[in-house]
Design an enzyme around this catalytic site. Structure first.
Site, PDB file in Angstrom:
ATOM      1  N   LYS A  13       0.869  -1.180   0.000  1.00  0.00           N
ATOM      2  CA  LYS A  13       0.000   0.000   0.000  1.00  0.00           C
ATOM      3  C   LYS A  13       0.903   1.226   0.000  1.00  0.00           C
ATOM      4  CE  LYS A  13       0.794   1.452   4.324  1.00  0.00           C
ATOM      5  NZ  LYS A  13       1.169   2.764   4.833  1.00  0.00           N
ATOM      6  N   ALA A 106       8.922  -0.858   6.291  1.00  0.00           N
ATOM      7  CA  ALA A 106       9.216  -0.016   5.123  1.00  0.00           C
ATOM      8  C   ALA A 106       8.146   1.017   4.806  1.00  0.00           C
ATOM      9  CB  ALA A 106       9.418  -0.915   3.897  1.00  0.00           C
ATOM     10  N   ASP A 143      -3.301  -0.516   9.292  1.00  0.00           N
ATOM     11  CA  ASP A 143      -3.345  -0.684   7.834  1.00  0.00           C
ATOM     12  C   ASP A 143      -4.140  -1.912   7.391  1.00  0.00           C
ATOM     13  OD1 ASP A 143      -1.825   1.561   7.240  1.00  0.00           O
ATOM     14  OD2 ASP A 143       0.084   0.480   7.282  1.00  0.00           O
TER      15      ASP A 143
END
Length: 297
Positions: A13, A106, A143
């Protein structure tokens, strides 16, 4: 015994913008972020098959930083499976194989994408109500709900409110990570210590855009509130952004999530692929992927 198996991609994403509110009493933050998903070029792959218990094997080039994978029993895939077991009351098991391609810690939701893929696969494998997966997703991380939905969307609240953003073009992009982990917790703490979040407010909706250029022009008025604290923690991020800004035809450069992955947006896929070839030759030590942002694959 009949063995069923299923597989799914778990794409990265990308937070095209990320506005962050002040820290709340529960230690979390209100968020407002436009999220789009990469294509299969930037995705993990998760396979599952029937089993008497829960287990997982991890393979792939994403294992180059094993220190950040953590104990397998605490991986988000197995945590998602245990949460779905508890919610549905099932005693069924599952054997997962995670082919890890996305960099770890990340800012592109790799672990969350894996967890969302696990929930989708188990819904099929176990024959459970999809509503159960939606119910447990928020407890697995901010998320996970947006990754479970898999559409371009505004992610709001603490991530639990996902509002689909229709009418957006697919966006050619180059994703770049300097192969340096940037764990989320310290970045948010630095943001809080700097008094971040003043004046936070949510968007009502994302306007529709027919052309990539129109979307890019609108995104230039937004920001990633975590970019500055992430650069302070991992100064190499600033170098990645400078490198992306210097690429021919790059229309917008920004960091995704809490870093360290950054992105450049382009008007055409050919321009993004040319940039990928140029940068891959210059920086073979970086993780670099040209892709199209949109709904999940």
């Amino acid at each position: 015994m009949k063995t069923d198996s299923y597989s799914a991609l778990a794409p990265a994403k990308v937070n095209l913008f990320l506005h962050v509110g002040p820290v709340q009493a529960n230690g979390r933050h209100k968020l407002d972020s436009l999220v789009m998903f990469a294509g299969e070029e930037a995705a993990d792959r998760l396979d599952v098959m029937t089993s008497d218990d829960l287990s997982m094997t991890i393979t792939g080039p994403g294992m180059t930083n094993p220190d950040y994978i953590g104990p397998i029993h605490d991986n988000l895939v197995l945590r998602a499976a245990r949460a779905l077991q508890a919610e549905t009351g099932t005693s069924k098991g599952a054997a997962f194989t995670l082919d890890k391609h996305l960099p770890i810690a990340a800012g592109i939701g790799g672990g969350s994408a894996d967890a969302a893929a696990a929930l989708r696969l188990l819904t099929d494998l176990w024959g459970t109500d999809p509503a159960a997966a939606r119910k447990v997703a928020p407890g697995l991380g901010g998320d996970v709900p947006v990754a479970l939905q898999g559409h371009a969307a505004l992610m709001q609240g603490e991530g639990e409110r996902v509002r689909r953003a229709p009418g957006l073009p697919r966006v050619p992009a180059l994703l770049v990570n300097p192969n340096l982990a940037c764990p989320t917790g310290p970045i948010f703490r630095a943001y809080d210590e700097a008094g971040g979040g003043a004046g936070f407010r949510e968007f009502g909706a994302v306007p529709p855009f027919e052309r990539v250029w129109d979307l890019v022009h609108w995104l230039r008025e937004q920001r990633n509130d975590l970019q500055a604290p992430a650069i302070s923690a991992v100064p190499e991020i600033a170098g990645v952004l400078d490198t992306l800004q210097a690429l021919p035809d790059a229309q917008l450069t920004r960091m995704s999530g809490s870093g360290a992955t950054c992105f450049a947006l382009f008007e055409t896929g050919d321009a993004a692929r040319r940039a990928e070839a140029q940068l891959s030759a210059a920086r073979p030590d970086w993780w670099i992927r040209a892709t199209m942002l949109g709904d999940a694959v």
